[in-house]
Design a protein around this motif. Structure first.
Motif, PDB file in Angstrom:
ATOM      1  N   ARG A 160      43.015  36.925  55.611  1.00 29.73           N
ATOM      2  CA  ARG A 160      43.578  38.259  55.349  1.00 29.73           C
ATOM      3  C   ARG A 160      44.379  38.254  54.053  1.00 29.73           C
ATOM      4  O   ARG A 160      44.304  39.193  53.260  1.00 29.73           O
ATOM      5  CB  ARG A 160      44.430  38.719  56.531  1.00 29.73           C
ATOM      6  N   ILE A 161      45.141  37.190  53.814  1.00 29.67           N
ATOM      7  CA  ILE A 161      45.888  37.068  52.564  1.00 29.67           C
ATOM      8  C   ILE A 161      44.917  37.062  51.388  1.00 29.67           C
ATOM      9  O   ILE A 161      45.100  37.793  50.407  1.00 29.67           O
ATOM     10  CB  ILE A 161      46.760  35.790  52.557  1.00 29.67           C
ATOM     11  N   ALA A 162      43.883  36.236  51.479  1.00 27.71           N
ATOM     12  CA  ALA A 162      42.888  36.154  50.397  1.00 27.71           C
ATOM     13  C   ALA A 162      42.237  37.509  50.151  1.00 27.71           C
ATOM     14  O   ALA A 162      42.059  37.925  48.994  1.00 27.71           O
ATOM     15  CB  ALA A 162      41.827  35.107  50.729  1.00 27.71           C
ATOM     16  N   ALA A 163      41.896  38.212  51.219  1.00 26.69           N
ATOM     17  CA  ALA A 163      41.240  39.515  51.086  1.00 26.69           C
ATOM     18  C   ALA A 163      42.142  40.521  50.379  1.00 26.69           C
ATOM     19  O   ALA A 163      41.705  41.230  49.455  1.00 26.69           O
ATOM     20  CB  ALA A 163      40.840  40.037  52.469  1.00 26.69           C
ATOM     21  N   VAL A 164      43.387  40.585  50.776  1.00 28.40           N
ATOM     22  CA  VAL A 164      44.308  41.562  50.190  1.00 28.40           C
ATOM     23  C   VAL A 164      44.646  41.189  48.746  1.00 28.40           C
ATOM     24  O   VAL A 164      44.633  42.052  47.859  1.00 28.40           O
ATOM     25  CB  VAL A 164      45.579  41.711  51.051  1.00 28.40           C
ATOM     26  N   VAL A 165      44.939  39.917  48.501  1.00 30.03           N
ATOM     27  CA  VAL A 165      45.267  39.497  47.137  1.00 30.03           C
ATOM     28  C   VAL A 165      44.094  39.793  46.197  1.00 30.03           C
ATOM     29  O   VAL A 165      44.283  40.316  45.098  1.00 30.03           O
ATOM     30  CB  VAL A 165      45.675  38.012  47.087  1.00 30.03           C
ATOM     31  N   HIS A 166      42.896  39.491  46.643  1.00 33.36           N
ATOM     32  CA  HIS A 166      41.724  39.769  45.810  1.00 33.36           C
ATOM     33  C   HIS A 166      41.566  41.276  45.573  1.00 33.36           C
ATOM     34  O   HIS A 166      41.302  41.714  44.444  1.00 33.36           O
ATOM     35  CB  HIS A 166      40.463  39.189  46.448  1.00 33.36           C
ATOM     36  N   ALA A 167      41.731  42.064  46.611  1.00 30.90           N
ATOM     37  CA  ALA A 167      41.598  43.516  46.468  1.00 30.90           C
ATOM     38  C   ALA A 167      42.658  44.076  45.514  1.00 30.90           C
ATOM     39  O   ALA A 167      42.364  44.974  44.713  1.00 30.90           O
ATOM     40  CB  ALA A 167      41.696  44.191  47.832  1.00 30.90           C
ATOM     41  N   VAL A 168      43.863  43.552  45.573  1.00 31.55           N
ATOM     42  CA  VAL A 168      44.925  43.983  44.651  1.00 31.55           C
ATOM     43  C   VAL A 168      44.521  43.645  43.214  1.00 31.55           C
ATOM     44  O   VAL A 168      44.686  44.464  42.309  1.00 31.55           O
ATOM     45  CB  VAL A 168      46.280  43.355  45.029  1.00 31.55           C
ATOM     46  N   ALA A 169      43.973  42.454  43.004  1.00 30.24           N
ATOM     47  CA  ALA A 169      43.521  42.057  41.662  1.00 30.24           C
ATOM     48  C   ALA A 169      42.450  43.020  41.152  1.00 30.24           C
ATOM     49  O   ALA A 169      42.503  43.469  39.997  1.00 30.24           O
ATOM     50  CB  ALA A 169      42.987  40.628  41.671  1.00 30.24           C
ATOM     51  N   VAL A 170      41.499  43.360  41.995  1.00 28.46           N
ATOM     52  CA  VAL A 170      40.423  44.278  41.610  1.00 28.46           C
ATOM     53  C   VAL A 170      40.997  45.650  41.257  1.00 28.46           C
ATOM     54  O   VAL A 170      40.659  46.239  40.224  1.00 28.46           O
ATOM     55  CB  VAL A 170      39.371  44.395  42.742  1.00 28.46           C
ATOM     56  N   ALA A 171      41.884  46.160  42.092  1.00 31.47           N
ATOM     57  CA  ALA A 171      42.450  47.498  41.855  1.00 31.47           C
ATOM     58  C   ALA A 171      43.297  47.519  40.583  1.00 31.47           C
ATOM     59  O   ALA A 171      43.219  48.476  39.798  1.00 31.47           O
ATOM     60  CB  ALA A 171      43.280  47.931  43.051  1.00 31.47           C
ATOM     61  N   LEU A 172      44.094  46.482  40.357  1.00 34.65           N
ATOM     62  CA  LEU A 172      44.929  46.449  39.160  1.00 34.65           C
ATOM     63  C   LEU A 172      44.098  46.301  37.892  1.00 34.65           C
ATOM     64  O   LEU A 172      44.375  46.932  36.875  1.00 34.65           O
ATOM     65  CB  LEU A 172      45.954  45.314  39.249  1.00 34.65           C
ATOM     66  N   GLU A 173      43.066  45.483  37.974  1.00 32.86           N
ATOM     67  CA  GLU A 173      42.198  45.324  36.813  1.00 32.86           C
ATOM     68  C   GLU A 173      41.481  46.635  36.500  1.00 32.86           C
ATOM     69  O   GLU A 173      41.369  47.034  35.333  1.00 32.86           O
ATOM     70  CB  GLU A 173      41.187  44.202  37.043  1.00 32.86           C
ATOM     71  N   GLN A 174      41.042  47.326  37.529  1.00 32.07           N
ATOM     72  CA  GLN A 174      40.380  48.619  37.327  1.00 32.07           C
ATOM     73  C   GLN A 174      41.357  49.631  36.747  1.00 32.07           C
ATOM     74  O   GLN A 174      40.999  50.436  35.889  1.00 32.07           O
ATOM     75  CB  GLN A 174      39.771  49.140  38.639  1.00 32.07           C
ATOM     76  N   ALA A 175      42.595  49.601  37.215  1.00 36.28           N
ATOM     77  CA  ALA A 175      43.620  50.510  36.689  1.00 36.28           C
ATOM     78  C   ALA A 175      43.857  50.235  35.198  1.00 36.28           C
ATOM     79  O   ALA A 175      44.039  51.173  34.413  1.00 36.28           O
ATOM     80  CB  ALA A 175      44.919  50.376  37.472  1.00 36.28           C
ATOM     81  N   ASP A 176      43.817  48.948  34.807  1.00 37.16           N
ATOM     82  CA  ASP A 176      43.951  48.586  33.387  1.00 37.16           C
ATOM     83  C   ASP A 176      42.793  49.170  32.572  1.00 37.16           C
ATOM     84  O   ASP A 176      42.996  49.700  31.480  1.00 37.16           O
ATOM     85  CB  ASP A 176      43.941  47.063  33.199  1.00 37.16           C
ATOM     86  N   VAL A 177      41.583  49.083  33.118  1.00 35.87           N
ATOM     87  CA  VAL A 177      40.396  49.569  32.414  1.00 35.87           C
ATOM     88  C   VAL A 177      40.439  51.087  32.298  1.00 35.87           C
ATOM     89  O   VAL A 177      40.122  51.643  31.237  1.00 35.87           O
ATOM     90  CB  VAL A 177      39.105  49.119  33.159  1.00 35.87           C
ATOM     91  N   ALA A 178      40.844  51.746  33.366  1.00 34.59           N
ATOM     92  CA  ALA A 178      40.896  53.206  33.384  1.00 34.59           C
ATOM     93  C   ALA A 178      41.998  53.741  32.468  1.00 34.59           C
ATOM     94  O   ALA A 178      41.940  54.864  32.006  1.00 34.59           O
ATOM     95  CB  ALA A 178      41.083  53.721  34.802  1.00 34.59           C
ATOM     96  N   GLY A 179      43.003  52.866  32.249  1.00 29.54           N
ATOM     97  CA  GLY A 179      44.088  53.212  31.333  1.00 29.54           C
ATOM     98  C   GLY A 179      44.950  54.264  31.869  1.00 29.54           C
ATOM     99  O   GLY A 179      45.652  55.018  31.430  1.00 29.54           O
TER     100      GLY A 179
END
Length: 179
Positions: A160-179
């Motif tokens: 569960r930790i791995a799943a959430v940490v990975h999902a947070v990374a994906v969302a933050l990276e996408q937020a960076d791309v979306a600007g």
């Protein structure tokens, strides 16, 4: 940047991740794991997720709960599993059974003394293997953890930790791309 700062940067569509991150990074939300184990697993998962700001924030938080040697164990798990997960995922996915009989011939000396407890290293390795999608490695680490006396609950907590940490990374990276 702290974990709190990063959490505040999660877009509204990822608001569940804010709640889940707080939950899985606490002993109440990760039953069966100590706070040190939670942070070792979170650091290994963050490294595997490859989003540098999150890795740095988790490392900063983890340093409050684990020794430098224990945190190095998370780094060892992430680096060794980065290699092993690719290799063993290939062995598992390819239809030619001969590959499964061949010696891997990959150095893994760091696994004999990764820093910290063997169980913590196995939990971190399990989390990284889940992030990297290697079923063969996930199965192997789960069996090793069971042999060390862990029940399903702490093993599920690590995933569960791995799943959430990975999902947070994906969302933050996408937020960076979306600007």
């Amino acid at each position: 940047m702290s974990l709190a700062d990063l959490k505040s940067q999660l877009p509204d569509y990822a608001k569940d991740l804010r709640l889940n991150l707080d939950s899985v990074l606490s002993e109440g939300g990760a039953p069966g794991l100590t706070q040190k184990q939670i942070m070792v697993v979170a650091l290994a998962a963050a490294i595997a997720s490859r989003y540098k700001p999150l890795t740095q924030a988790v490392a900063e938080e983890a340093a409050q709960h684990a020794s430098a040697e224990e945190l190095n164990g998370a780094r060892v798990a992430a680096s060794i599993m980065g290699m092993n997960n690719i290799y063993y995922r290939f062995v598992h996915m390819v239809s030619e059974p001969e590959y499964g009989t061949l010696r891997a011939a990959l150095r893994m000396n760091a696994m004999s003394n990764p820093g910290g407890a063997k169980v913590d290293f196995e939990l971190a390795s399990l989390a990284v293997s889940a992030v990297n999608g290697c079923g063969m490695c996930v199965d192997s680490h789960e069996k090793t953890l069971r042999k060390h006396g862990l029940s399903a609950q702490p093993i599920q907590s690590a995933i569960r930790i791995a799943a959430v940490v990975h999902a947070v990374a994906v969302a933050l990276e996408q937020a960076d791309v979306a600007g």
